[in-house]
Design an enzyme around this catalytic site. Structure first.
Site, PDB file in Angstrom:
ATOM      1  N   ARG A 147     -13.660  -3.392 -25.374  1.00 38.98           N
ATOM      2  CA  ARG A 147     -12.901  -3.989 -24.258  1.00 38.98           C
ATOM      3  C   ARG A 147     -12.383  -2.937 -23.282  1.00 38.98           C
ATOM      4  O   ARG A 147     -12.437  -3.121 -22.058  1.00 38.98           O
ATOM      5  CB  ARG A 147     -11.735  -4.813 -24.836  1.00 38.98           C
ATOM      6  CG  ARG A 147     -10.962  -5.663 -23.833  1.00 38.98           C
ATOM      7  CD  ARG A 147     -11.736  -6.860 -23.337  1.00 38.98           C
ATOM      8  NE  ARG A 147     -12.363  -6.638 -22.071  1.00 38.98           N
ATOM      9  CZ  ARG A 147     -13.570  -7.073 -21.745  1.00 38.98           C
ATOM     10  NH1 ARG A 147     -14.275  -7.790 -22.577  1.00 38.98           N
ATOM     11  NH2 ARG A 147     -14.091  -6.786 -20.576  1.00 38.98           N
ATOM     12  N   ASP A 200      -3.996   1.751  14.604  1.00 35.45           N
ATOM     13  CA  ASP A 200      -3.606   0.705  13.664  1.00 35.45           C
ATOM     14  C   ASP A 200      -3.572  -0.668  14.334  1.00 35.45           C
ATOM     15  O   ASP A 200      -2.841  -0.880  15.302  1.00 35.45           O
ATOM     16  CB  ASP A 200      -2.231   1.036  13.071  1.00 35.45           C
ATOM     17  CG  ASP A 200      -1.941   0.180  11.854  1.00 35.45           C
ATOM     18  OD1 ASP A 200      -2.849  -0.022  11.041  1.00 35.45           O
ATOM     19  OD2 ASP A 200      -0.782  -0.286  11.726  1.00 35.45           O
ATOM     20  N   LYS A 244      -3.278   2.449  -1.108  1.00 38.84           N
ATOM     21  CA  LYS A 244      -2.975   1.131  -1.691  1.00 38.84           C
ATOM     22  C   LYS A 244      -3.801   0.945  -2.961  1.00 38.84           C
ATOM     23  O   LYS A 244      -4.747   0.147  -2.994  1.00 38.84           O
ATOM     24  CB  LYS A 244      -3.251   0.040  -0.669  1.00 38.84           C
ATOM     25  CG  LYS A 244      -2.322   0.114   0.536  1.00 38.84           C
ATOM     26  CD  LYS A 244      -2.563  -0.982   1.555  1.00 38.84           C
ATOM     27  CE  LYS A 244      -1.548  -0.858   2.702  1.00 38.84           C
ATOM     28  NZ  LYS A 244      -1.759  -1.875   3.742  1.00 38.84           N
ATOM     29  N   LYS A 251       3.821   8.105  10.359  1.00 37.54           N
ATOM     30  CA  LYS A 251       3.831   6.691  10.714  1.00 37.54           C
ATOM     31  C   LYS A 251       4.992   6.389  11.651  1.00 37.54           C
ATOM     32  O   LYS A 251       5.794   7.264  11.972  1.00 37.54           O
ATOM     33  CB  LYS A 251       3.936   5.860   9.436  1.00 37.54           C
ATOM     34  CG  LYS A 251       2.782   6.135   8.472  1.00 37.54           C
ATOM     35  CD  LYS A 251       2.628   5.028   7.455  1.00 37.54           C
ATOM     36  CE  LYS A 251       1.385   5.296   6.608  1.00 37.54           C
ATOM     37  NZ  LYS A 251       1.107   4.202   5.688  1.00 37.54           N
ATOM     38  N   GLU A 300      -0.288   7.888  13.123  1.00 42.27           N
ATOM     39  CA  GLU A 300      -0.626   6.486  13.352  1.00 42.27           C
ATOM     40  C   GLU A 300      -0.100   6.056  14.713  1.00 42.27           C
ATOM     41  O   GLU A 300       1.055   6.310  15.036  1.00 42.27           O
ATOM     42  CB  GLU A 300       0.033   5.661  12.234  1.00 42.27           C
ATOM     43  CG  GLU A 300      -0.258   4.192  12.274  1.00 42.27           C
ATOM     44  CD  GLU A 300       0.541   3.423  11.210  1.00 42.27           C
ATOM     45  OE1 GLU A 300       0.467   3.812  10.017  1.00 42.27           O
ATOM     46  OE2 GLU A 300       1.255   2.480  11.573  1.00 42.27           O
TER      47      GLU A 300
END
Lengths: 280, 280, 280, 280, 280, 280
Positions: F99, F218, F134, F166, F196
């Site tokens: 597994r 962005d 992320k 940012k 950004e």
């Protein structure tokens, strides 16, 4: 003397520190996976070797496919240009492990080399050179092993290792006699008791009490030290400490003191210049 | 800049290293549990401070009952005799934590202090002093932070941090152009590319290729370095490396090179003498 | 004497061992999150307390919201029915931590209690009872601390802690004199040297050599032991070992031996029955 | 049944605990690095063996150069004088690993041996002997494995392992029915539900509710227990607990109860005397 | 239900993973140390919340100076635009912790949200939705907790948690009856036994044997499943598995099966879009 | 590219997570210790393979007695039904490791497969697909490696890896120019600087300043993005981000942007269906 399970932990931690997020981007990008290489560890300076097994573990923990041949050993004198070991294996892993291996080896050999110089200075006096707990965090065992490889002796490895009564302990305990009595009562029979003194009067108190195994004569002037050693001789092991240098150590040893402890052996280390030469 | 969770790990590991089987036998045996004490961290040498938060964490991780007042800060110049911090708390824990705190603080301040001397040498030239990966295993982050506190800049933190192409990589890749092309293709857009060159001809190849961000001019003679920097100026960041000392660094900086990397900042550190004075 | 950072590690590991995949399913399913509870740690047997701080840490590491009041202390005699501590806090966390807290407390108190019985047996003889390295893996520090709380002394904490020369070491070294000479030469001045002997002849060799600090008289018959102690008195610390029981220990101590080491203190421990009574 | 990665972790931790600052000073100082030795693990007492693989791992994790031959296996009866295994390898590493190997082996075999005695007592009654969560911190898996080797069954391994509703849970939930309903609703279908009862009336409530898989009959008098088992038979698994001894266990089993849980199997362990004899 | 000591370990590991060599270079370079900030966690999508305590721990483990106010709770439905929590503290630490906090929160809420959709589909059928061991390495506890928050039930947490007999086990054991007999004999009374069957004939064998607690009906066609459930009803808990989707789950539940296990709940997770809005 | 010491840590942790209290109860109870087995890893879906070495390590870390033959490699396309590897060894260990091996392999191959689809979409445009931070806690390295195997590029591995400015950083710094000047001054020469921007005006500020290496555009509308890329071309590397899907990615790439970063590659992963078929 260094246990494999302890070397493994330290070397893996050092490799991870260098790998950061987990890879050697330069080698991954430029060296094909199968590419073989041959390299030699070579000294670029005269000195005493220490940490060879640690350095070689760096390669074997990076890749299981290394063949290594050893031409020297820990504690041996090495000359500029000497080949210490030959390493054959994947080029990519070789370059990945190189810096960590050298960081251990040059630091530990640096310690062994300076220790050997101190030991050479006190030759034939019967005095031994020893280290202190002024070590670099996380590296104490490796540093103290290197001191031993340089011909030095080891002082305490940690706070649990022996009783060492300093001025602040004496002040709280209410005097030298009280501190030694209490230490003797509570220390257990397997721990030695050492006490630090700053004056001849304190030394006399220690000798009268008779319960200390070692007296540390801290920052004594040379002539005072000679007197102190004469008084103490045969009753207690003597240790001189405080600002010892390569220039002063011979004279200190000539007082007949048993041990001279030198913090700089481990807190102010000059790396020994050792390199890895790749022979493609 | 040092993250608390990372300081905590390193300090706890260092405390455990010193505690060995888990206790400070001398303090346990001689200092009553409730006994209070006051102490000051005091410099015994001129220098630049680094590692104060690490040193203070040593006390607070040993015992939650310390009150600490800070009189200086990382990056500040300190003079012999300056009080750096005042620490009030249990005498027993104070003595237990003392050595680990000082081992961090004197090592890190030693690095900041020597870095500051290099930085002072290159004043007004526009050149920056930076460190290398020749660090002591397990201490890299703390050493590089100390370099920053001394006014230096940081080179790569690890193998994952940027591309640094050395002679062995070039040899395997089949030449400077090939190595840079491949690195540029595979490195990803967030990684800088640095390449080490030993000759003027190699520098020309690097400039012609145009894909490197930084060129490391390794072991160039002073006049060659000056020529190299002149050629490279405006096209690429330049870095000089190789056997740099306090005596040679000024002349090197006067060539106009952007960075000078100095391995000795972290591989051969002289501790700054800082002590803990207990005022009972 | 137990350092907080070491207690924290051991208690967290024990909690994780009990939590398995990470939760107490019974309490989660049956006890509302906010439900308060009050409980007392109560002894169900006479004995000597050890491990209270460890047990209380189990609660505080499970939940920050506990209030705890202590009615006894490590090393104190406790009677059946005595309340040791009062704990007020979330019922759910209380039940989660209960078993681990009791596992530490009843084991450590079991050790302190049996040690106290041995110590009581040898009262007024001047002999001290001590432990061995026959401890349970991972629990040595906690076991040896409990021995101390029961009035016993601690023998070596580990292999690094003092020299202890046994028959196999003697055989390899080529004899008692050779073993002691070599140990004395290489051990460093901060380590004590103990040697185990099985016969009177070996004891004589040890005393003639003069370099041992302690002699372990292993499995001597009572009358032989008495003779051995008489011969050794004043020259060396004596320790009797081998199959010591509560029934035989008094007679052994009456030989005048300095220490009696008892493996069963830590390798065959009967838990002291201590319970947690919840008062809802 | 013990997974290699879990044995490795536990054994390395135990070795490090014994090595303290990282070395076996006696063996380092007295045993030459290359010296070979042969030894046998030999029982000095009758019993049941458990932990052989753990003990042997201690040697192989200390040094890769051991050859080991096994003469017995976990779960086997051993007689005083039986050779359990033969170990050939470096004398230094053999002496370094000896104590840790024996500490595991004698503790685990002590558990298997006493379990086997309980199991022998209940022979032919159909009752099984099982353990509890009253284990020693960090050693639970090894202790429960040893219970199995002695012929016992394992109760819960931890708080996450099954629902076990005790008096305090019942009190908070508002009654036996309420507690069982809620547990059944929230536990998930893969967890068994056990509930502890102190009285016959509670047992009746449990049986009426019908959602428990197991009932623990805690501290029932023998005749009450017999009645309880008769009532419960066929409807629920029964388990007797509370102050069970070798003297009382037979009578308890004769009530027909399915399981008897015995905390003393793991909380009050007498080590089995097993030694390492070196044949130089 | 998530234990603080387990959250702490996972969050610290995640923070270290993001910090790499140990720092947030952007925030260190651009945000002054003392600068305060206020931020809100806000959902950008409808769903069910899970992991709030984990996300908030990320901030509190990065810096002790955060004040946090909670507007929702795990298991609650949240709408696009809802404010979940308000966080006030140092801007630098806020930005450092942001991504790790969101990575936990959006993953766990994604699981809770999709679970809730499955649960909604089977509403009023009496069937429960449960997870599997098809989880992401290192995140199982957090994923299974999120399933619970979405209204699902938990299947086994690991290999030690219950017996689950699959086709390969049956083949080795020599048949269903043999496998179940042996499992029942050796499993211990606190472990449930589940067995996977692929055909109606196997189901009949399982029911005849009578020792299984749960039968997993793997990849049954809908009509076969309905028949199987009818046969099994009242004798054993039934579980359907194999390629279940949001489209098929309703029909499966209408067969009356007790549990439907859905691997995709944890192995193929769509994050719920949750953001951190800083209000400077 | 994945370092063995890092794979080993992750796989051992995953195995321990699955073993819980330390064992696979089903296999222990049903599979005889010596039983051999042969199995194949087989894909049940078309896709791109990633994580083979991780999956195979799961077997070799569970048991040293596996023989494994590899039929594919990371980065290769696999078709439904393809055999990826053959594994011969103990049946018990095979089932224990199954597994965990599949959990790694199907997750990593899921990432590689979806990445490959994005890469296929942007074919011949010169645009590269890259990942983000992320990622799932603890799995970042494995996820990013899988992105690379799918033909994608890696963005930052962590907060230490490059400067990424940012909106919040800009706000605190007082503007784009100020932020870039300060970042350039303090970042060190080995770190790239990315910033950004949300508007064309901000882009112009970035280009005027000239100190950024990369600009992240962005959430730009397609036509605005095209304009932005045109303006920026040749001056700075461009990256588009924000809500990119398989449907929109082609059009975005046709603007000529250099990189498109896609969070969903790692935050919302659909596992690739890969199974282990045992051939008894």
């Amino acid at each position: 003397m260094l246990s494999p399970i302890i070397i493994e932990d330290a070397v893996k931690a050092a490799l991870k520190e260098d790998l950061g997020h987990g890879f050697d981007i330069t080698s991954n990008v430029l060296i094909p996976a199968g590419q073989p290489a041959k390299a030699v560890l070579r000294s670029r300076e005269d000195g005493v070797l220490a940490g060879l097994i640690v350095a070689l573990s760096t390669f074997s923990l990076t890749d299981i496919e290394f063949d290594m041949t050893v031409m020297s050993e820990d504690g041996a004198e090495i000359k500029k240009g000497d080949v210490i070991a030959e390493i054959i294996g994947p080029a990519r892993s070789l370059l990945t492990a190189e810096r960590v291996a050298l960081n251990f080896l040059s630091h530990m050999s640096g310690i062994a080399s300076i220790t050997a110089k101190y030991v050479e200075q006190v030759k034939d006096t019967g005095t031994e050179i020893c280290d202190t707990r002024k070590t670099l965090p996380g590296l104490r065992l490796f540093q103290k092993y290197a001191v031993e490889m340089g011909g030095g002796a080891n002082h305490r490895f940690g706070l649990d290792d022996a009783i060492l009564i300093k001025d602040n302990h004496i002040a709280v305990a209410g005097g030298i006699k009280e501190a030694l009595d209490q230490a003797h009562l509570l220390a257990g029979h397997t721990k030695k008791i050492e006490i630090e003194v700053d004056t001849m009067a304190q030394l006399v108190d220690v000798l009268e009490n008779g319960k200390a195994d070692i007296v540390m004569l801290d920052n004594f002037e040379l002539d005072e030290l000679a007197k102190a050693v004469e008084i103490a001789k045969g009753q207690i092991v003597t240790e001189a400490s405080g600002g010892v240098t390569l220039e002063t150590v011979r004279k200190i040893s000539e007082t007949g003191v048993d041990y001279i402890s030198v913090g700089a052996l481990t807190h102010s280390v000059k790396a020994l210049d050792i390199g890895l030469d790749i022979e493609t």
